[in-house]
Write a protein that holds these residues in place. Structure first.
Motif, PDB file in Angstrom:
ATOM      1  N   UNK A 145       0.815  -1.223   0.000  1.00  9.51           N
ATOM      2  CA  UNK A 145       0.000   0.000   0.000  1.00  9.51           C
ATOM      3  C   UNK A 145       0.846   1.268   0.000  1.00  9.51           C
ATOM      4  N   UNK A 146       1.959   1.241   0.718  1.00 10.34           N
ATOM      5  CA  UNK A 146       2.761   2.457   0.837  1.00 10.34           C
ATOM      6  C   UNK A 146       3.525   2.792  -0.438  1.00 10.34           C
ATOM      7  N   UNK A 147       3.878   1.786  -1.235  1.00  7.62           N
ATOM      8  CA  UNK A 147       4.641   2.059  -2.462  1.00  7.62           C
ATOM      9  C   UNK A 147       3.854   2.892  -3.471  1.00  7.62           C
ATOM     10  N   UNK A 148       2.634   2.495  -3.871  1.00 10.35           N
ATOM     11  CA  UNK A 148       1.910   3.367  -4.815  1.00 10.35           C
ATOM     12  C   UNK A 148       1.518   4.706  -4.195  1.00 10.35           C
ATOM     13  N   UNK A 149       1.306   4.733  -2.875  1.00 12.62           N
ATOM     14  CA  UNK A 149       1.038   6.010  -2.211  1.00 12.62           C
ATOM     15  C   UNK A 149       2.233   6.937  -2.358  1.00 12.62           C
ATOM     16  N   UNK A 150       3.426   6.394  -2.119  1.00  5.59           N
ATOM     17  CA  UNK A 150       4.658   7.186  -2.274  1.00  5.59           C
ATOM     18  C   UNK A 150       4.767   7.722  -3.698  1.00  5.59           C
ATOM     19  N   UNK A 151       4.606   6.838  -4.682  1.00  3.27           N
ATOM     20  CA  UNK A 151       4.759   7.268  -6.075  1.00  3.27           C
ATOM     21  C   UNK A 151       3.671   8.252  -6.494  1.00  3.27           C
ATOM     22  N   UNK A 152       2.461   8.084  -5.970  1.00  5.62           N
ATOM     23  CA  UNK A 152       1.395   9.047  -6.258  1.00  5.62           C
ATOM     24  C   UNK A 152       1.735  10.423  -5.714  1.00  5.62           C
ATOM     25  N   UNK A 153       2.262  10.454  -4.491  1.00  3.70           N
ATOM     26  CA  UNK A 153       2.662  11.731  -3.892  1.00  3.70           C
ATOM     27  C   UNK A 153       3.858  12.347  -4.615  1.00  3.70           C
ATOM     28  N   UNK A 154       4.775  11.511  -5.107  1.00  2.00           N
ATOM     29  CA  UNK A 154       5.885  12.020  -5.923  1.00  2.00           C
ATOM     30  C   UNK A 154       5.322  12.666  -7.186  1.00  2.00           C
TER      31      UNK A 154
END
Length: 172
Positions: A145-154
Motif C-alpha cells: 500500500x505504501x509504495x503506490x502512495x509514495x509514487x502518487x505523492x511524488x
C-alpha cells in the motif's frame, strides 16, 4: 511550548537556494548512480522501485531472496534507503520554496517521506519475520500500500513543481 505547524516550511523557505538545490540533486545522483547499485539485489527489480505490487508479490519477492541478498536488502533499506527519502524530500520542498510555493505546498513532500519510511520499514520487517507469521501478511500489505502512495505523492509534488515553474516563467 507549542509547536508551530509552519516550522518546517519556514526553515525550508529561509534555507532554500539554487546552490542548496544543486547539492541535494548531486546527492540524489550519487546515491542513484553509485550507492544503490552497490547494494541492490541484481536478480529482480527491488520492491520500492516498482510503481505497484500486490502483497503476494511482495512476499514472493522476499522468499526468493537468498541469505546474502536478504542481508544486502536489509542493509540497503535500513541505512541508505532511510536517508534517501529525507534528501529527496528536502529537494522537493526546496524547489517548491524557491518557486514561491505556499507553506502547505512546501510541506507536502513530508507525506512522501512518511510513505517511503513506512515502505522501507515494512520491507525490513517483511525480511526479518517468518513467512508463517501473521505479521508477515501485515507487512506485505503495508509495503504494497505504501509504495503506490509514495509514487502518487511524488507525482503530485512533481506536478506542483511544474505548475509553479510555469507560473514563474509566465510572470517574467
Amino acid at each position: 511550548m507549542q509547536l508551530n505547524s509552519n516550522h518546517y516550511s519556514e526553515f525550508i523557505s529561509k534555507n532554500s537556494s539554487i546552490p542548496v538545490i544543486i547539492i541535494l540533486f548531486g546527492l540524489i545522483l550519487l546515491m542513484n548512480l553509485v550507492i544503490f547499485p552497490l547494494l541492490s539485489v541484481p536478480e529482480e527489480k527491488i520492491l520500492d522501485t516498482r510503481l505497484f505490487y500486490t502483497p503476494r508479490e511482495a512476499g514472493s519477492y522476499i522468499l526468493q531472496l537468498d541469505h546474502e541478498n536478504r542481508r544486502k536488502s536489509l542493509i540497503m533499506h535500513g541505512t541508505v534507503d532511510m536517508l534517501y527519502p529525507a534528501i529527496y524530500t528536502l529537494l522537493f520542498s526546496s524547489i517548491i520554496a524557491v518557486l514561491r510555493g505556499n507553506p502547505g505546498l512546501i510541506s507536502l513532500p513530508l507525506l512522501i517521506l512518511l510513505a517511503d519510511l513506512v515502505e522501507n520499514l515494512s520491507i525490513i520487517l517483511l525480511i526479518a519475520v517468518s513467512s508463517k507469521s501473521a505479521l508477515y501478511n501485515f507487512f506485505s500489505i503495508t509495503a504494497a500500500l505504501s509504495t503506490p502512495l509514495k509514487w502518487g505523492l511524488v507525482g503530485i509534488s512533481s506536478g506542483i513543481i511544474l505548475f509553479l515553474l510555469s507560473r514563474r516563467i509566465y510572470e517574467k
